[in-house]
Enzyme design. Structure first.
Site, PDB file in Angstrom:
ATOM      1  N   ASP A  31       0.919  -2.972  -9.887  1.00  0.00           N
ATOM      2  CA  ASP A  31       0.501  -1.584  -9.652  1.00  0.00           C
ATOM      3  C   ASP A  31       0.441  -0.773 -10.945  1.00  0.00           C
ATOM      4  O   ASP A  31      -0.385   0.133 -11.080  1.00  0.00           O
ATOM      5  CB  ASP A  31       1.457  -0.905  -8.671  1.00  0.00           C
ATOM      6  CG  ASP A  31       1.193  -1.309  -7.220  1.00  0.00           C
ATOM      7  OD1 ASP A  31       0.253  -2.087  -6.991  1.00  0.00           O
ATOM      8  OD2 ASP A  31       1.930  -0.844  -6.340  1.00  0.00           O
ATOM      9  N   SER A  33      10.488 -10.148  -0.786  1.00  0.00           N
ATOM     10  CA  SER A  33      11.414  -9.031  -0.896  1.00  0.00           C
ATOM     11  C   SER A  33      11.500  -8.492  -2.329  1.00  0.00           C
ATOM     12  O   SER A  33      10.531  -7.976  -2.851  1.00  0.00           O
ATOM     13  CB  SER A  33      12.792  -9.481  -0.376  1.00  0.00           C
ATOM     14  OG  SER A  33      13.672  -8.406  -0.240  1.00  0.00           O
ATOM     15  N   LYS A  71       7.393  -9.260   2.691  1.00  0.00           N
ATOM     16  CA  LYS A  71       8.555  -8.612   3.310  1.00  0.00           C
ATOM     17  C   LYS A  71       8.684  -7.209   2.732  1.00  0.00           C
ATOM     18  O   LYS A  71       9.112  -7.033   1.601  1.00  0.00           O
ATOM     19  CB  LYS A  71       9.835  -9.406   3.058  1.00  0.00           C
ATOM     20  CG  LYS A  71      11.063  -8.799   3.727  1.00  0.00           C
ATOM     21  CD  LYS A  71      12.302  -9.658   3.462  1.00  0.00           C
ATOM     22  CE  LYS A  71      13.524  -9.081   4.180  1.00  0.00           C
ATOM     23  NZ  LYS A  71      13.994  -7.825   3.579  1.00  0.00           N
TER      24      LYS A  71
END
Length: 555
Positions: free
Chosen positions: A303, A292, A317
């Site tokens: 990223d 999460s 998740k």
């Protein structure tokens, strides 16, 4: 031109008509099935041979309905509101101690008091047997029952009676319950060569503030590189995880977007503060229990090429919940309303929860995931969690260690640790403490005398091999070899096994002992000395050019 406009308008009207029909059909199906459900229950309640418990029967139906959806949508009736509050805040009122069931004593015992909490302050110790809470005897009760009675309203008091097994002495304490919240940061400190280390165990509550303080403190101590440990961190607040990532990522960068059916479920989360350090080499440690909000931090850092991720693939998740949808009679629904997307545009949800009529769960295979790209052009994928830049699989635990640690009905490790604590008022620092050769020999003697046994993997594999050999018809031909091998396997020596796996077993025992003196922080500090994932992170940070090489790989 008029003809084209007319055709386009007609097409739009047709689409709108089809959509309206779909909505009408959906609403009809909803009304029909609710009417069927009501009719079935009314007939059951009227004619079923036994009197129905409405809360139990209908509650089972509600839970079955929610289980057909995703794993995170849950109903909390009025009597479970405390559970929901604890889930969302990480707080509860009690004494601040972990309890467990002792298989040998058939009693619930104190496993670990938490630092600075009532249990530790009044002097409760590992191994203390819980005999009574107020007027209620606890010697025949389950762990959940005892835990429920240890908890209560903050400020309330109760009388606790325990027996200390090392002395046999019965002791009575008057305890005032307090609001208990585990620290967001289990431990932080310097690791040498300018490497700072922070272990963040949750994003529940307000962890951004202590995280900033810890990071600034490490910089004051001379940290020029940072390792953030998110292993085992199950997540929490979206806003908090964005503020934490903001410490290393510039202001105004979109880290997360949520997208759902309703417009109000769609949100964009940008970094809102000036960062502390945007150039310091950063490594984040993850594992399969990193989930999460932890995945948002690690995924965003990956990223944006702001740092490297080391460990094993994360949980996966990618769903967001509203925790407090009110339902009648003071209930609440924790409801999944959207998916989240990190800077590359990917959603890392691993559970393909819509397959099989809505209830079948499976991990999305890599072949079905899509390729995305980091800011500098490295290839990453959606589905299946965050794949680390450097994979380091954790050490496996030997079977004998597993049985000693978790499955041993003799409780020999527990007894040894409790007796060791009783004989030593203090021990060396977590990094320096080790059992002596004499200490370990005494432990071995206890294990042998206790009659400890465990299932050997080799014995199970041998039995399976014999079955296959008999099935395929070559057992009789090789009977002598099979019997010779069986003799060697059956003649295993527990003392020999304890010596062979000494390093691993001794480390396990030392962790238990250290936690009794230095609590969770000390236990973690000592564990880092044997942590191969951490060692790999340190190697990369200490090797000139290696950090940059990992960041530039796979473009």
């Amino acid at each position: 031109m008029k003809q084209k406009i007319y055709t386009l308008s007609l097409l739009l009207l047709m689409i709108q008509g089809m959509q309206a029909q779909d909505v009408k059909n959906h609403n009809l199906e909803v009304a029909k099935n609710i009417e069927i459900f009501n009719a079935i229950y009314k007939n059951l309640d009227l004619m079923y041979v036994d009197t129905l418990n409405a809360s139990e029967v209908i509650g089972t139906g509600i839970n079955a309905m929610l289980r057909s959806l995703d794993p995170y949508t849950e109903y909390y009736p009025e009597e479970k509101q405390k559970d929901l509050k604890m889930l969302m805040t990480g707080k509860y009122a009690g004494i601040g101690a972990l309890v467990r069931y002792n298989q040998k004593l058939k009693r619930v015992v104190i496993e670990e008091p938490y630092a600075g909490m009532p249990a530790a302050e009044i002097g409760l110790k590992k191994g203390d047997i819980i005999l009574q809470i107020d007027d209620t005897v606890m010697t025949d009760k389950s762990v959940s029952y005892v835990s429920e009675h240890l908890r209560g309203d903050a400020g309330s008091t109760f009388v606790l009676k325990i027996e200390r097994p090392s002395t046999g002495k019965k002791m009575t304490f008057k305890i005032t319950r307090r609001s208990i919240k585990m620290p967001e940061i289990t431990y932080y400190g310097m690791r040498g060569n300018g490497i700072g280390y922070i272990n963040l165990n949750t994003f529940t509550g307000e962890p951004a503030k202590p995280m900033r303080r810890a990071f600034l403190d490490l910089k004051k101590q001379g940290a020029t590189k940072l390792i953030l440990d998110l292993r085992g961190n199950g997540g929490g607040s979206l806003a908090e995880c964005v503020d934490i990532a903001n410490m290393w990522i510039p202001k105004g960068v979109t880290l997360v977007e949520t997208k759902g059916k309703l417009r109000r479920a769609n949100s964009e989360y940008k970094t809102r503060l000036e960062p502390i350090d945007t150039v310091m080499p950063l490594v984040i440690l993850v594992n399969e229990e990193t989930a999460s909000a932890s995945e948002i931090v690690s995924g965003s850092v990956q990223d944006l090429d702001r740092g490297i991720i080391i460990g094993t693939r994360t949980y996966g998740k990618g769903l967001v919940q509203i925790p407090n949808v009110e339902v009648p009679y003071n209930g609440n629904l924790k409801l999944t309303t959207s998916k989240y997307y990190i800077p590359s545009g990917r959603c890392i949800q691993a559970i393909n929860y819509k397959h099989g009529g809505g209830g079948y769960r499976e991990h999305v295979p890599d072949s079905l995931t899509r390729v995305f790209y980091t800011k500098s052009g490295r290839e990453v994928r959606d589905g299946g969690g965050i794949k680390p830049d450097v994979e380091v699989k954790p050490d496996t635990m030997a079977n004998i260690t597993l049985y000693l640690d978790r499955l041993d009905s003799t409780e020999v490790v527990h007894d040894y640790v409790v007796d060791y604590i009783a004989k030593h008022s203090s021990i060396a620092s977590p990094k320096e403490f080790h059992l002596t050769d004499a200490d370990y020999e005494a432990f071995k003697e206890r294990v042998v005398k206790a009659g400890f046994t465990y299932d050997q993997v080799s014995k199970k594999q041998y039995d399976e091999l014999v079955k296959v050999a008999k099935f395929e018809g070559y057992y009789e031909e090789a009977r002598a070899e099979f019997e010779a091998l069986k003799a060697k396997i059956d003649h295993h020596d527990i003392s020999h096994d304890l010596d062979f796996h000494r390093e691993e077993i001794q480390h396990m025992i030392e962790q238990d002992i250290i936690s009794a003196y230095y609590y969770q922080a000390g236990q973690l500090e000592a564990a880092l000395e044997h942590d191969k994932t951490l060692k790999e992170a340190e190697r990369i940070l200490n090797t000139p050019g290696e950090y940059e090489r990992v960041l530039s790989a796979q473009k």
